[in-house]
Design a protein around this motif. Structure first.
Motif, PDB file in Angstrom:
ATOM      1  N   GLY A  66       0.835  -1.192   0.000  1.00 58.83           N
ATOM      2  CA  GLY A  66       0.000   0.000   0.000  1.00 58.83           C
ATOM      3  C   GLY A  66       0.869   1.240   0.000  1.00 58.83           C
ATOM      4  N   THR A  67       0.299   2.350   0.427  1.00 61.58           N
ATOM      5  CA  THR A  67       1.038   3.605   0.469  1.00 61.58           C
ATOM      6  C   THR A  67       2.020   3.591   1.637  1.00 61.58           C
ATOM      7  OG1 THR A  67      -0.893   4.734  -0.419  1.00 61.58           O
ATOM      8  CG2 THR A  67       0.809   6.117   0.583  1.00 61.58           C
ATOM      9  N   ILE A  68       3.230   4.066   1.396  1.00 62.30           N
ATOM     10  CA  ILE A  68       4.213   4.193   2.465  1.00 62.30           C
ATOM     11  C   ILE A  68       4.470   5.685   2.708  1.00 62.30           C
ATOM     12  CG2 ILE A  68       5.322   1.953   2.298  1.00 62.30           C
ATOM     13  CD1 ILE A  68       7.333   3.016   0.429  1.00 62.30           C
ATOM     14  N   LEU A  69       4.326   6.080   3.945  1.00 63.70           N
ATOM     15  CA  LEU A  69       4.372   7.479   4.337  1.00 63.70           C
ATOM     16  C   LEU A  69       5.289   7.639   5.541  1.00 63.70           C
ATOM     17  CD1 LEU A  69       0.499   7.756   4.467  1.00 63.70           C
ATOM     18  CD2 LEU A  69       1.888   8.552   2.556  1.00 63.70           C
ATOM     19  N   ARG A 112     -14.916   3.775   4.713  1.00 66.74           N
ATOM     20  CA  ARG A 112     -15.873   2.744   5.121  1.00 66.74           C
ATOM     21  C   ARG A 112     -15.556   1.395   4.494  1.00 66.74           C
ATOM     22  NH1 ARG A 112     -20.269   3.062   7.923  1.00 66.74           N
ATOM     23  NH2 ARG A 112     -20.088   5.333   7.937  1.00 66.74           N
ATOM     24  N   ASP A 113     -14.970   1.411   3.292  1.00 72.53           N
ATOM     25  CA  ASP A 113     -14.640   0.135   2.644  1.00 72.53           C
ATOM     26  C   ASP A 113     -13.349  -0.473   3.170  1.00 72.53           C
ATOM     27  OD1 ASP A 113     -12.696   1.752   1.562  1.00 72.53           O
ATOM     28  OD2 ASP A 113     -13.339   1.530  -0.516  1.00 72.53           O
ATOM     29  N   LEU A 114     -12.667   0.228   4.080  1.00 77.27           N
ATOM     30  CA  LEU A 114     -11.427  -0.236   4.723  1.00 77.27           C
ATOM     31  C   LEU A 114     -10.263  -0.379   3.750  1.00 77.27           C
ATOM     32  CD1 LEU A 114     -12.890  -3.029   7.060  1.00 77.27           C
ATOM     33  CD2 LEU A 114     -12.571  -0.606   7.564  1.00 77.27           C
ATOM     34  N   GLU A 115     -10.388   0.176   2.552  1.00 74.59           N
ATOM     35  CA  GLU A 115      -9.339   0.024   1.537  1.00 74.59           C
ATOM     36  C   GLU A 115      -8.471   1.271   1.401  1.00 74.59           C
ATOM     37  OE1 GLU A 115      -8.791  -2.863   0.061  1.00 74.59           O
ATOM     38  OE2 GLU A 115     -10.487  -3.756   1.118  1.00 74.59           O
ATOM     39  N   THR A 116      -8.951   2.410   1.832  1.00 76.58           N
ATOM     40  CA  THR A 116      -8.193   3.661   1.730  1.00 76.58           C
ATOM     41  C   THR A 116      -8.346   4.448   3.027  1.00 76.58           C
ATOM     42  OG1 THR A 116     -10.049   4.879   0.756  1.00 76.58           O
ATOM     43  CG2 THR A 116      -8.523   3.804  -0.774  1.00 76.58           C
ATOM     44  N   ALA A 117      -7.487   5.439   3.188  1.00 76.61           N
ATOM     45  CA  ALA A 117      -7.565   6.323   4.355  1.00 76.61           C
ATOM     46  C   ALA A 117      -7.004   7.685   3.965  1.00 76.61           C
ATOM     47  CB  ALA A 117      -6.791   5.755   5.538  1.00 76.61           C
ATOM     48  N   SER A 118      -7.586   8.729   4.531  1.00 75.73           N
ATOM     49  CA  SER A 118      -7.054  10.072   4.299  1.00 75.73           C
ATOM     50  C   SER A 118      -6.140  10.447   5.468  1.00 75.73           C
ATOM     51  CB  SER A 118      -8.190  11.090   4.165  1.00 75.73           C
ATOM     52  OG  SER A 118      -8.940  11.167   5.361  1.00 75.73           O
ATOM     53  N   GLY A 137       3.278   5.822  -3.530  1.00 76.89           N
ATOM     54  CA  GLY A 137       2.071   5.036  -3.776  1.00 76.89           C
ATOM     55  C   GLY A 137       0.807   5.678  -3.255  1.00 76.89           C
ATOM     56  N   PHE A 138       0.815   7.004  -3.035  1.00 72.85           N
ATOM     57  CA  PHE A 138      -0.390   7.652  -2.530  1.00 72.85           C
ATOM     58  C   PHE A 138      -1.379   7.891  -3.670  1.00 72.85           C
ATOM     59  CE2 PHE A 138       2.929  10.820  -3.286  1.00 72.85           C
ATOM     60  CZ  PHE A 138       2.306  11.682  -4.176  1.00 72.85           C
ATOM     61  N   LEU A 139      -2.657   8.051  -3.294  1.00 75.25           N
ATOM     62  CA  LEU A 139      -3.705   8.338  -4.266  1.00 75.25           C
ATOM     63  C   LEU A 139      -3.814   9.842  -4.500  1.00 75.25           C
ATOM     64  CD1 LEU A 139      -6.509   5.938  -2.965  1.00 75.25           C
ATOM     65  CD2 LEU A 139      -5.134   5.632  -5.028  1.00 75.25           C
ATOM     66  N   ASP A 140      -4.390  10.189  -5.654  1.00 72.43           N
ATOM     67  CA  ASP A 140      -4.664  11.593  -5.953  1.00 72.43           C
ATOM     68  C   ASP A 140      -3.384  12.419  -5.869  1.00 72.43           C
ATOM     69  OD1 ASP A 140      -7.547  11.040  -3.949  1.00 72.43           O
ATOM     70  OD2 ASP A 140      -7.425  10.877  -6.127  1.00 72.43           O
ATOM     71  N   SER A 141      -3.408  13.515  -5.125  1.00 78.75           N
ATOM     72  CA  SER A 141      -2.251  14.415  -5.080  1.00 78.75           C
ATOM     73  C   SER A 141      -1.722  14.535  -3.660  1.00 78.75           C
ATOM     74  CB  SER A 141      -2.644  15.804  -5.603  1.00 78.75           C
ATOM     75  OG  SER A 141      -3.707  16.337  -4.836  1.00 78.75           O
ATOM     76  N   PHE A 142      -0.485  14.990  -3.577  1.00 76.28           N
ATOM     77  CA  PHE A 142       0.177  15.256  -2.299  1.00 76.28           C
ATOM     78  C   PHE A 142       0.140  16.772  -2.122  1.00 76.28           C
ATOM     79  CE2 PHE A 142       3.755  15.997   0.485  1.00 76.28           C
ATOM     80  CZ  PHE A 142       3.758  14.905   1.336  1.00 76.28           C
TER      81      PHE A 142
END
Length: 375
Positions: free
Chosen positions: A26-29, A51-57, A81-86
């Motif tokens: 997944g995303t590494i931060l 809610r779907d437990l697949e992503t987090a903000s 590997g983050f979604l959308d923009s940083f």
């Protein structure tokens, strides 16, 4: 013969499993690397799991104290590997984020020279200088300076608020019986800060809350709820991980406790006793004979059935678990290679038992001389 061949080919396909890594990245931060010109007074991390437990903000806020004025680079970020923009805001105003230019191979000759302590020369195969970041107890990786993100801003001496926002994808571990999801955030860079004030972590979780765990200890609320908070005045670890996993239904827990081998032994015992009963019933009703169809057919089919039960038992456990079953069990069809080993051992055991039953039947035979049975 061809029917058996087709059967084994279909069985192999049914039991085949992908042997690639069971962990889906997944995303590494991580926390930010800090310039020596600023003090980080506080870091606050808000995590809201979808809610779907697949992503987090993730929303991360740094309260900093600048000791000099002018255009400068206060923080460096690692995110992959983050979604959308940083996105980054400085005192409420958005700033442009860029990758560190590849031409900066020597940190002491670049605008990033005041980030000392975090970066060290890499080996001959490395491009540029490297930094180590921990993502778990045994997961330490080296990253190049060019792997990081940066921004430039005009800071005046005094306090400022820097906010960072991104959406992360979940890590999925299928190495066990149940899917194990997690979000990972490395705190390693905070070890290199000029100063460490406080760390606040707040997690909003959609539930079920009994799935949820972290390596941070108990939250301030003492139990897991929709929103939980942790506050630290020193680094609790080199990383933190949010993990959630389904609770097992009682029957699935029982099956996992006995394992597929336990299920197989149970069915093997049932099949063995069934064949013994059929042999006993046959010899009780018939004259002694040299061999029977019950013996021959059972000797070939029951070892095969035992191996089939072993392979199928993994799927039975997955069915008992439900949709959260990991479903990765390797090349189960390779269990069939034990058939040539299991067959002669089982056949010998049943042959000895059958010989004993025939011997008893011969002794009970009344009338003429007892027939002699030669094997």
């Amino acid at each position: 013969m061809y029917k058996f061949l087709i059967f084994f080919v279909l069985l192999s396909n049914a039991c085949f499993a992908n042997m690639a890594s069971p962990v889906q990245d997944g995303t590494i931060l991580s926390s930010a690397f800090s310039s020596k010109n600023i003090d980080i007074l506080a870091e606050k991390i808000w995590v809201k799991i979808a809610r779907d437990l697949e992503t987090a903000s993730f929303l991360v806020e740094y309260r900093i104290q600048s000791t000099q004025a002018g255009n400068q680079i206060p923080l460096l970020f690692f995110a992959e590997g983050f979604l959308d923009s940083f996105q980054v805001w400085v005192d409420g105003k958005p700033v442009a984020v860029s990758e560190v230019p590849g031409r900066y191979k020597e940190i002491r000759q670049s605008p990033f020279s005041n980030f000392g302590g975090a970066f060290h020369p890499g080996d001959d195969s490395a491009d540029g200088e490297m930094t180590a970041i921990y993502w778990g107890k045994e997961e330490r990786y080296l990253y190049r300076l060019q792997d990081l993100l940066y921004f430039e801003t005009d800071l005046q001496p005094g306090e400022h608020i820097i906010r960072v926002k991104y959406n992360a994808t979940v890590w999925m571990d299928r190495s066990g019986w149940i899917k194990k999801r997690s979000f990972r955030y490395s705190l390693t860079p905070a070890q290199f800060w000029k100063s460490f004030g406080s760390l606040t972590i707040q997690i909003e979780h959609p539930g079920p809350y009994n799935w949820f765990s972290t390596n941070l200890g108990k939250p301030l609320e003492k139990k897991f709820e929709k929103i939980n908070t942790w506050v630290f005045d020193s680094l609790p670890d080199t990383y933190f991980e949010l993990t959630y996993q389904d609770t097992l239904p009682p029957f699935a827990a029982f099956l996992i406790q006995i394992q597929p081998i336990g299920i197989t032994l149970f069915f093997a015992g049932v099949l063995f006793l069934l064949q013994l009963w059929l042999l006993y019933f046959y010899h009780k009703k018939n004259l002694p004979v040299k061999r029977t169809s019950v013996l021959i057919t059972g000797n070939f089919l029951i070892p095969l059935a035992i191996l089939l039960v072993y392979m199928l038992s993994f799927g039975w456990i997955d069915t008992a678990i439900g949709k959260e079953a990991a479903g990765r069990h390797g090349y189960l069809f390779l269990s069939l290679i034990y058939y040539p080993v299991l067959l002669p051992g089982y056949a010998l055991l049943l042959w000895l038992i059958d010989k004993y039953l025939i011997g008893r039947k011969t002794k009970d035979f009344s009338g003429k001389d007892k027939p002699t049975i030669n094997y």
